[in-house]
Every structure is written in structure tokens, then in C-alpha cells.
Design an enzyme around this catalytic site. Structure first.
Site, PDB file in Angstrom:
ATOM      1  N   LEU A  33       1.099  -1.509   0.137  1.00 47.99           N
ATOM      2  CA  LEU A  33       0.313  -0.242  -0.035  1.00 47.99           C
ATOM      3  C   LEU A  33       0.879   1.709  -0.059  1.00 47.99           C
ATOM      4  O   LEU A  33       0.126   2.183   0.246  1.00 47.99           O
ATOM      5  CB  LEU A  33      -0.917  -0.358   1.154  1.00 47.99           C
ATOM      6  CG  LEU A  33      -2.007  -1.364   1.341  1.00 47.99           C
ATOM      7  CD1 LEU A  33      -2.685  -0.796   2.308  1.00 47.99           C
ATOM      8  CD2 LEU A  33      -2.827  -1.424   0.609  1.00 47.99           C
ATOM      9  N   THR A  35       1.766   3.260  -2.498  1.00 48.60           N
ATOM     10  CA  THR A  35       1.217   3.191  -3.866  1.00 48.60           C
ATOM     11  C   THR A  35      -0.658   2.934  -3.932  1.00 48.60           C
ATOM     12  O   THR A  35      -0.700   3.341  -5.230  1.00 48.60           O
ATOM     13  CB  THR A  35       1.986   3.781  -5.207  1.00 48.60           C
ATOM     14  OG1 THR A  35       2.540   2.031  -5.202  1.00 48.60           O
ATOM     15  CG2 THR A  35       3.593   3.823  -4.652  1.00 48.60           C
ATOM     16  N   GLY A  36      -0.500   1.364  -3.629  1.00 41.70           N
ATOM     17  CA  GLY A  36      -1.409   1.301  -4.446  1.00 41.70           C
ATOM     18  C   GLY A  36      -2.669   2.017  -2.895  1.00 41.70           C
ATOM     19  O   GLY A  36      -2.905   2.231  -2.573  1.00 41.70           O
ATOM     20  N   ASN A  88      14.319  -2.078  -5.046  1.00 40.28           N
ATOM     21  CA  ASN A  88      12.901  -2.549  -5.031  1.00 40.28           C
ATOM     22  C   ASN A  88      12.315  -3.140  -5.763  1.00 40.28           C
ATOM     23  O   ASN A  88      11.962  -4.643  -6.164  1.00 40.28           O
ATOM     24  CB  ASN A  88      12.193  -1.415  -4.778  1.00 40.28           C
ATOM     25  CG  ASN A  88      10.353  -1.796  -4.199  1.00 40.28           C
ATOM     26  OD1 ASN A  88       9.499  -2.698  -3.742  1.00 40.28           O
ATOM     27  ND2 ASN A  88       9.074  -0.972  -5.460  1.00 40.28           N
ATOM     28  N   TYR A 137      14.171   3.631 -13.704  1.00 44.11           N
ATOM     29  CA  TYR A 137      12.820   2.981 -14.506  1.00 44.11           C
ATOM     30  C   TYR A 137      13.441   1.999 -15.166  1.00 44.11           C
ATOM     31  O   TYR A 137      13.555   0.480 -15.118  1.00 44.11           O
ATOM     32  CB  TYR A 137      12.012   3.838 -14.633  1.00 44.11           C
ATOM     33  CG  TYR A 137      11.097   3.016 -14.640  1.00 44.11           C
ATOM     34  CD1 TYR A 137       9.755   2.088 -13.797  1.00 44.11           C
ATOM     35  CD2 TYR A 137       9.861   3.355 -16.288  1.00 44.11           C
ATOM     36  CE1 TYR A 137       8.941   1.148 -14.346  1.00 44.11           C
ATOM     37  CE2 TYR A 137       8.898   2.646 -16.216  1.00 44.11           C
ATOM     38  CZ  TYR A 137       8.307   1.680 -15.187  1.00 44.11           C
ATOM     39  OH  TYR A 137       6.841   0.849 -15.796  1.00 44.11           O
ATOM     40  N   HIS A 183       0.327  10.834 -15.738  1.00 46.94           N
ATOM     41  CA  HIS A 183       0.038  10.506 -17.202  1.00 46.94           C
ATOM     42  C   HIS A 183      -0.390  11.430 -17.453  1.00 46.94           C
ATOM     43  O   HIS A 183      -1.403  11.929 -16.699  1.00 46.94           O
ATOM     44  CB  HIS A 183      -0.437   8.551 -17.048  1.00 46.94           C
ATOM     45  CG  HIS A 183       0.181   7.787 -16.214  1.00 46.94           C
ATOM     46  ND1 HIS A 183       0.319   6.957 -15.864  1.00 46.94           N
ATOM     47  CD2 HIS A 183       1.886   8.277 -16.041  1.00 46.94           C
ATOM     48  CE1 HIS A 183       0.694   5.931 -15.766  1.00 46.94           C
ATOM     49  NE2 HIS A 183       2.487   6.875 -15.794  1.00 46.94           N
ATOM     50  N   LEU A 184      -0.460  11.884 -19.062  1.00 43.12           N
ATOM     51  CA  LEU A 184      -1.562  12.544 -19.421  1.00 43.12           C
ATOM     52  C   LEU A 184      -2.976  12.642 -19.613  1.00 43.12           C
ATOM     53  O   LEU A 184      -3.216  13.780 -19.083  1.00 43.12           O
ATOM     54  CB  LEU A 184      -1.381  12.734 -21.254  1.00 43.12           C
ATOM     55  CG  LEU A 184      -1.916  13.728 -21.801  1.00 43.12           C
ATOM     56  CD1 LEU A 184      -1.513  15.094 -21.326  1.00 43.12           C
ATOM     57  CD2 LEU A 184      -1.934  13.436 -23.588  1.00 43.12           C
ATOM     58  N   SER A 200       0.084  21.347 -19.306  1.00 49.42           N
ATOM     59  CA  SER A 200       1.318  21.752 -19.841  1.00 49.42           C
ATOM     60  C   SER A 200       1.531  20.679 -21.360  1.00 49.42           C
ATOM     61  O   SER A 200       1.754  19.750 -20.739  1.00 49.42           O
ATOM     62  CB  SER A 200       2.606  21.644 -18.914  1.00 49.42           C
ATOM     63  OG  SER A 200       2.329  23.112 -17.923  1.00 49.42           O
ATOM     64  N   ASP A 278      12.041  12.289 -24.317  1.00 45.62           N
ATOM     65  CA  ASP A 278      10.917  12.318 -25.170  1.00 45.62           C
ATOM     66  C   ASP A 278      10.884  11.849 -27.073  1.00 45.62           C
ATOM     67  O   ASP A 278      11.283  13.212 -27.651  1.00 45.62           O
ATOM     68  CB  ASP A 278      10.156  13.988 -24.528  1.00 45.62           C
ATOM     69  CG  ASP A 278       8.993  13.545 -23.537  1.00 45.62           C
ATOM     70  OD1 ASP A 278       9.329  12.371 -23.383  1.00 45.62           O
ATOM     71  OD2 ASP A 278       8.415  14.616 -23.288  1.00 45.62           O
TER      72      ASP A 278
END
Length: 320
Positions: A33, A35-36, A88, A137, A183-184, A200, A278
Site C-alpha cells: 500500500l 502507492t496502492g 525495490n 526505471y 500520466h497525460l 502543459s 521525449d
């Protein structure tokens, strides 16, 4: 069948858990938990609050497979705190694989990512493309893919890694609510809700039809169905890697305009400088998933994806 879903209180893990339950399977969710969300664990699933390193304490041969979603996943944070991601994502998965080996659980579906590829040399991206991640990541996810390949070859693990592109949308009670959000689609929806002043647009001079970046969006329910198919497709001693995407992309401006149409609300936008790293276009070739899994996404329409995400965003706002 009986399945362990690590990270099953998160966005994708919760939707996959719900699909497993609807298919008649027994599900145990393992999540710390961090991030969940506890309410993200579907009714009908058993819940264990804990770290994946603790799986050896209770994982046993009664489980038919593990679906592994538990990972740190923020690109920016991984650049600032790479040690957290190696510890992690890689260390945790190594402990999980050891627990599976000890318990005799010999099937795994792993939540991987398109970030393993880095800057693409060509699109659509295929699984044989060069893998040169541009952030920790992606590097940790790629390291886990290598780890799984070795586990399959040496110890007979049946494994499938699913490399996602941009997951979006919602499924019933389950949807996207990251904190912080990066996220967009949910960010644009926050503007439509009045929770942000503007969205943005990072660069409007890319070599694309409208100058903004193009990304491949996949509905989370289509993604979940791929996981169930992967459980069937996994073969002992083999590690199958499949990209998951719709095979076509939508630009940042197309997403913003679709949110305006779906919500009926204004969405102010501000052009900002390009972000480093990007790529102009990221689109998946899902040919391997279609061939090896028999997977065919049925929710590729951007309007439908945004509409489902909008319904969930309104639900969460009402509950707050």
C-alpha cells in the site's frame, strides 16, 4: 486456478485481479500500500498487506502462478533516487523468484514496460528492437526481464513479460489515481475538473502532424485480458516477451481535444519547452501478442478510453 497478484491494489493490478475473479479464479493480492489503495483490492480477493520480499513466509505450492505488478514506476523519481528502484524493482523481484522456486510455483506473468527500449530507432517498436533505457526505471525493468530469462532457462520457470505502452481508461470501480499523477489523460481530466489551471504541452515542434508527441494508448481492460491469455500461453523453460499496444498513436493535442469533447469542459493549455528524452513517436507493434497470445484489443477508440477515465475521475472526486 489460484493466483497471487503482487501490487494488486494498484491501477493495473486491481483491474487484472477483477478480471481473474470474473473468470472464476481464486485471487490473493499482496501489496504494501505504498502507492496502492486498500479500496483497490476487489471484493472476493484475499488481501495480504506486506512486501514482496516477505512472500516466502506464506507462498506455497497451492498457487498456480504469480502475476507481478509490484514495482516503483515513476520515471522522474527513478532519476532522482535510482537506489530505490534497484532495491525495490530488482532486489524485490529476486526475492520473489526465490520464494516461488522454494514453493514450487513455476509460472509467472511480469508487468514490464516500453521504457526498456529507450529512444526507438524505428516505429512501430518490435520486441527485437534495441533495448537502451534512458532512465533507471526502464533499466531496472530490463534487468528483471534478463533475470526472468535466466530463471526460465535454469529452473524451468514458465514466464511471460508484457511490455506496456501507455495504459489508460478504467474498468468499473477500478481506475487510475496515482499520487503524484504523471500520466497525460488523468492530468488533462484534472484540468477539465478545475483541479488544475492548465495542461502543459511539452514541445509543439516535433516532426508529427500537429507538432506534439504521439503515444500509443491501450485500454486497461484490454491490458487485463492479455494477462489472462499470457497465463495460458506460458510454457515451462521459456520466457516470452510481448509488447502491448494498439499499434497506432494519438498526439498530445488529440488527447486534449478528445477530453474537451467528452467532458464538455474547457481545457486551457500552455506550451512548455521539450522535456529531455521525449521521443516524437512511441507506437507498439503488438504482432507477437496477437500471434502468441491470441490477443486482440477491442477498445482502441480514444473517445471510449477517455470516457471511461472521465467517469472514474468523477467518481473519485465525489468520494473525496
Amino acid at each position: 486456478m489460484k493466483y497471487l497478484v503482487t501490487g494488486g491494489a494498484g491501477y493495473v493490478g486491481s483491474v487484472v485481479s477483477q478480471h481473474l475473479l470474473e473468470a472464476g479464479h481464486e485471487v490473493t493480492v499482496l501489496d504494501n500500500l505504498s502507492t496502492g489503495f486498500r479500496e483497490g483490492v476487489p471484493a472476493g480477493a484475499a488481501f495480504v498487506e506486506g512486501d514482496i520480499r516477505d512472500a516466502a513466509k506464506w507462498l506455497d505450492a497451492s498457487y498456480d502462478a504469480v502475476l507481478h505488478f509490484a514495482a516503483s514506476s515513476q520515471v522522474g523519481e527513478s532519476v532522482a533516487r535510482p537506489e530505490k528502484y534497484w532495491d525495490n524493482n530488482v532486489g524485490g523481484t529476486m526475492a520473489l523468484l526465490g520464494a516461488m522456486r522454494e514453493a514450487g510455483v513455476r509460472s509467472l506473468v511480469f508487468s514490464s514496460t516500453a521504457a526498456t527500449y529507450g529512444e526507438p530507432e524505428q516505429v512501430p517498436i518490435v520486441e527485437t528492437a534495441r533495448t537502451e533505457p534512458t532512465n533507471p526505471y526502464g533499466a531496472t525493468k530490463l534487468a528483471v526481464d534478463h533475470m526472468i530469462t535466466g530463471e526460465a532457462a535454469a529452473h524451468g520457470l514458465a514466464a511471460v513479460s508484457l511490455r506496456y505502452f501507455n495504459v489508460a481508461g478504467a474498468y468499473g470501480e477500478f481506475g487510475e489515481r496515482h499520487d503524484p499523477e504523471s500520466h497525460l489523460i488523468p492530468l488533462v481530466l484534472q484540468v477539465a475538473q478545475g483541479r488544475r489551471d492548465a495542461i502543459s504541452v511539452f514541445g509543439d515542434d516535433y516532426p508529427t502532424p500537429d507538432g506534439t508527441c504521439v503515444r500509443d494508448y491501450i485500454h486497461v481492460a484490454d491490458l487485463a485480458e492479455a494477462h489472462l491469455l499470457a497465463l495460458v500461453a506460458a510454457q515451462p523453460g521459456e520466457h516470452l516477451i510481448c509488447n502491448l499496444g494498439n499499434g497506432s498513436g494519438f498526439s498530445v493535442r488529440e488527447v486534449i481535444e478528445t477530453v474537451r469533447e467528452v467532458t464538455g469542459h474547457p481545457v486551457p493549455e500552455v506550451v512548455a519547452p521539450r522535456r529531455g528524452g521525449d521521443p516524437a513517436v512511441l507506437v507498439a507493434s503488438a504482432a507477437t501478442a496477437r500471434e502468441k497470445l491470441g490477443w486482440n484489443p477491442s477498445r482502441a477508440d480514444l473517445t471510449g478510453i477517455v470516457a471511461d477515465a472521465w467517469e472514474f475521475a468523477q467518481k473519485i472526486t465525489r468520494e473525496q
